[in-house]
Write a protein that holds these residues in place. Structure first.
Motif, PDB file in Angstrom:
ATOM      1  N   THR A  90      58.922 -23.305   5.360  1.00  0.00           N
ATOM      2  CA  THR A  90      58.244 -22.549   4.311  1.00  0.00           C
ATOM      3  C   THR A  90      57.498 -23.481   3.373  1.00  0.00           C
ATOM      4  N   ALA A  91      56.199 -23.219   3.200  1.00  0.00           N
ATOM      5  CA  ALA A  91      55.352 -24.065   2.373  1.00  0.00           C
ATOM      6  C   ALA A  91      53.937 -23.502   2.354  1.00  0.00           C
ATOM      7  N   VAL A  92      53.112 -24.081   1.514  1.00  0.00           N
ATOM      8  CA  VAL A  92      51.676 -23.845   1.603  1.00  0.00           C
ATOM      9  C   VAL A  92      51.118 -24.904   2.551  1.00  0.00           C
ATOM     10  N   TYR A  93      50.390 -24.454   3.545  1.00  0.00           N
ATOM     11  CA  TYR A  93      49.820 -25.340   4.552  1.00  0.00           C
ATOM     12  C   TYR A  93      48.336 -25.564   4.262  1.00  0.00           C
ATOM     13  N   TYR A  94      47.957 -26.833   4.246  1.00  0.00           N
ATOM     14  CA  TYR A  94      46.592 -27.214   3.913  1.00  0.00           C
ATOM     15  C   TYR A  94      45.929 -27.900   5.100  1.00  0.00           C
ATOM     16  N   CYS A  95      44.701 -27.524   5.345  1.00  0.00           N
ATOM     17  CA  CYS A  95      43.880 -28.206   6.331  1.00  0.00           C
ATOM     18  C   CYS A  95      43.204 -29.400   5.664  1.00  0.00           C
ATOM     19  N   ASN A  96      43.056 -30.462   6.425  1.00  0.00           N
ATOM     20  CA  ASN A  96      42.469 -31.691   5.895  1.00  0.00           C
ATOM     21  C   ASN A  96      41.472 -32.259   6.897  1.00  0.00           C
ATOM     22  N   ALA A  97      40.378 -32.790   6.359  1.00  0.00           N
ATOM     23  CA  ALA A  97      39.409 -33.511   7.175  1.00  0.00           C
ATOM     24  C   ALA A  97      39.245 -34.901   6.589  1.00  0.00           C
TER      25      ALA A  97
END
Length: 114
Positions: A90-97
């Motif tokens: 459980t968490a906030v998932y962030y996309c990264n480039a």
């Protein structure tokens, strides 16, 4: 620059699956690497998985064997397939480039109930 938009988060029971998507505003073929990070309340943002321009992947130990990162260059999209989910995912998932500069999406909430 590149804008990133995540989708696919939600509420799921332990043992279930979700697939996150990250749509980029431009061609991702030339971007050094793309990745997924997560941040639980009160904790730092940690790497979950990363995929390089040539398709090399690496994963956090806690998700190895359960999560799979992939990229679809023609669609400018990166995915995170998450199986056998646990409450601790459980968490906030962030996309990264990583294009020499780090770019982040707005995040998508994943909640795994026990």
């Amino acid at each position: 620059q590149v804008q990133l938009v995540e989708s696919g988060g939600g509420l799921v029971q332990a043992g279930g699956s979700l697939r996150l998507s990250c749509a980029a505003s431009r061609n991702i073929f030339s971007i050094n690497s793309m990745g997924w990070y997560r941040q639980a309340p009160g904790k730092q943002r940690d790497l979950v998985a990363r995929i390089s321009r040539i398709g090399r992947t690496n994963y956090a130990e806690s998700v190895k064997g359960r999560f799979t990162i992939s990229r679809d260059n023609p669609k400018n999209t990166v995915y995170l397939q998450m199986n056998s989910l646990k409450p601790e995912d459980t968490a906030v998932y962030y996309c990264n480039a990583d294009d020499g500069v780090y770019y982040w999406g707005q995040g998508t909430q994943v909640t795994v109930s026990s």
